[in-house]
Design a protein around this motif. Structure first.
Motif, short mmCIF file in Angstrom:
data_model
loop_
_atom_site.label_atom_id
_atom_site.label_comp_id
_atom_site.label_asym_id
_atom_site.label_seq_id
_atom_site.Cartn_x
_atom_site.Cartn_y
_atom_site.Cartn_z
N LEU A 23 0.84 -1.11 -0.03
CA LEU A 23 0.02 -0.01 -0.13
C LEU A 23 1.01 1.44 0.01
O LEU A 23 0.48 2.46 -0.64
CB LEU A 23 -0.96 0.04 1.36
CG LEU A 23 -1.83 1.25 1.35
CD1 LEU A 23 -3.11 1.26 0.17
CD2 LEU A 23 -2.57 1.13 2.72
N GLU A 49 -4.52 -9.53 2.29
CA GLU A 49 -5.50 -8.56 2.51
C GLU A 49 -6.27 -8.55 3.96
O GLU A 49 -6.23 -9.47 4.68
CB GLU A 49 -6.68 -8.52 1.47
CG GLU A 49 -7.53 -9.66 1.45
CD GLU A 49 -8.78 -9.32 0.62
OE1 GLU A 49 -8.74 -8.30 -0.35
OE2 GLU A 49 -9.35 -10.34 0.06
N ARG A 59 -4.06 -3.01 -0.51
CA ARG A 59 -4.77 -2.67 -1.70
C ARG A 59 -5.82 -3.93 -1.96
O ARG A 59 -5.62 -5.14 -1.25
CB ARG A 59 -3.79 -2.83 -3.01
CG ARG A 59 -2.86 -1.35 -2.91
CD ARG A 59 -1.74 -1.39 -3.96
NE ARG A 59 -0.74 -0.47 -3.79
CZ ARG A 59 -0.54 0.79 -4.38
NH1 ARG A 59 -1.63 0.91 -5.27
NH2 ARG A 59 0.45 1.43 -4.04
N GLN A 64 -4.05 -5.96 -6.88
CA GLN A 64 -2.59 -6.05 -6.62
C GLN A 64 -1.80 -7.34 -7.21
O GLN A 64 -0.68 -7.19 -7.83
CB GLN A 64 -2.33 -6.39 -4.94
CG GLN A 64 -0.90 -6.60 -4.54
CD GLN A 64 -0.08 -5.24 -4.91
OE1 GLN A 64 -0.18 -4.19 -4.34
NE2 GLN A 64 0.82 -5.37 -5.66
#
Length: 300
Positions: A23, A49, A59, A64
């Motif tokens: 990120l 995540e 993200r 990603q």
């Protein structure tokens, strides 16, 4: 599904990068570093995540992974994990199948993140719904599916309904247990945190700083599994014992860290994911570059 091509593509070692690190890294820099990882000879790049509803700390995982795939020619992109609480099963399958179609043989989907209430039942129901969706949406597209399975019930589900497991932050003895539980055909892809630093206090502090974010003296599925492995209250309290930290963190000079990584292979892992606890993506890849010469003889 036949996993021989997946094993060949993965090789012995890959890379796991924290969602927050990605990120904080512009996509232009990510592309450069992923290409560098590929040149160093690693077989994959994985990331995860945060749970649904958590503050933004990563993200969207399929977007990603598309960056990883687009920046490289052969690297496998791994979801470790895609959170089942963040999207409905139909969306999960459609996203994974789309990437798998666009980049054949280069995606492994890891699933986890189910609620604490009846987690195995919830995950089984989710897999049922994914499989039903796959009969209607992109039914001819296949991709390996692994579970973030730690305990015996989760291993049983993985053996029945997935292609393997992706254990996170576990000792080598857990890799051996996972292999025995799933048998020789399944994928066993453990994560291994590492710090290239021979000072014990400094190295251990890197992992403790991560574990203490919202997890200090909190019982989690990881805690339960550490207890199954023989770690007790004294190991799990406060900053965690040196014994538990040393079991889950590879630290020291390059040779010592490489030996721990190979220990996972000897215990039955197909593919070991290196997670340098570094301050940036570039710093993490610098550590991967330092380790690469020690790992090349072990690549399949």
């Amino acid at each position: 599904m036949d996993l021989r091509e997946t094993r060949d593509r993965l090789g012995a070692f890959g890379v796991w990068i924290a969602p927050m690190t990605l990120l904080d890294t512009p996509v232009s820099v990510q592309r450069e570093q992923f290409a560098r990882v590929e040149r160093l000879g690693y077989g994959s790049v994985w990331t995860g995540e945060p749970p649904a509803g958590a503050p933004a700390s990563g993200r969207e995982i399929f977007a990603q992974l598309s960056v990883v795939l687009g920046a490289t020619r052969r690297l496998v992109a791994g979801a470790g994990i895609a959170n089942i609480s963040s999207r409905v099963p139909t969306t999960m399958h459609a996203a994974a199948a789309t990437l798998a179609e666009a980049h054949p043989g280069r995606l492994v989907l890891g699933l986890g993140g189910q609620p604490a209430d009846r987690p195995i039942t919830r995950l089984r129901e989710y897999l049922d719904a994914m499989d039903e969706a796959a009969t209607r949406l992109l039914p001819d597209i296949r991709y390996p599916r692994v579970l973030a399975a730690l305990g015996p019930k989760a291993h049983l589900l993985a053996a029945e309904r997935a292609d393997g497991v992706h254990p996170f932050l576990q000792p080598v003895e857990h890799t051996e247990i996972a292999r025995k539980s799933l048998g020789p055909g399944a994928l066993v892809i453990p994560h291994q945190a590492l710090v290239l630093d021979s000072d014990a206090d400094t190295a251990r502090a890197r992992l403790r700083a991560i574990l203490n974010i919202g997890q200090r003296n909190v019982e989690t599925p990881y805690s339960a599994n550490y207890r199954r492995l023989g770690y007790g209250d004294a190991d799990l309290a406060d900053d965690r014992s040196d014994r538990l930290i040393d079991a889950t963190l590879a630290w020291g000079e390059e040779g010592a860290v490489a030996r721990r990584l190979r220990d996972h292979l000897d215990a039955g892992a197909d593919h070991v994911l290196l997670h340098p606890l570094a301050g940036s993506l570039t710093a993490a890849v610098d550590q991967l570059e330092s380790l690469a010469p020690r790992l090349r003889p072990a690549r399949s």
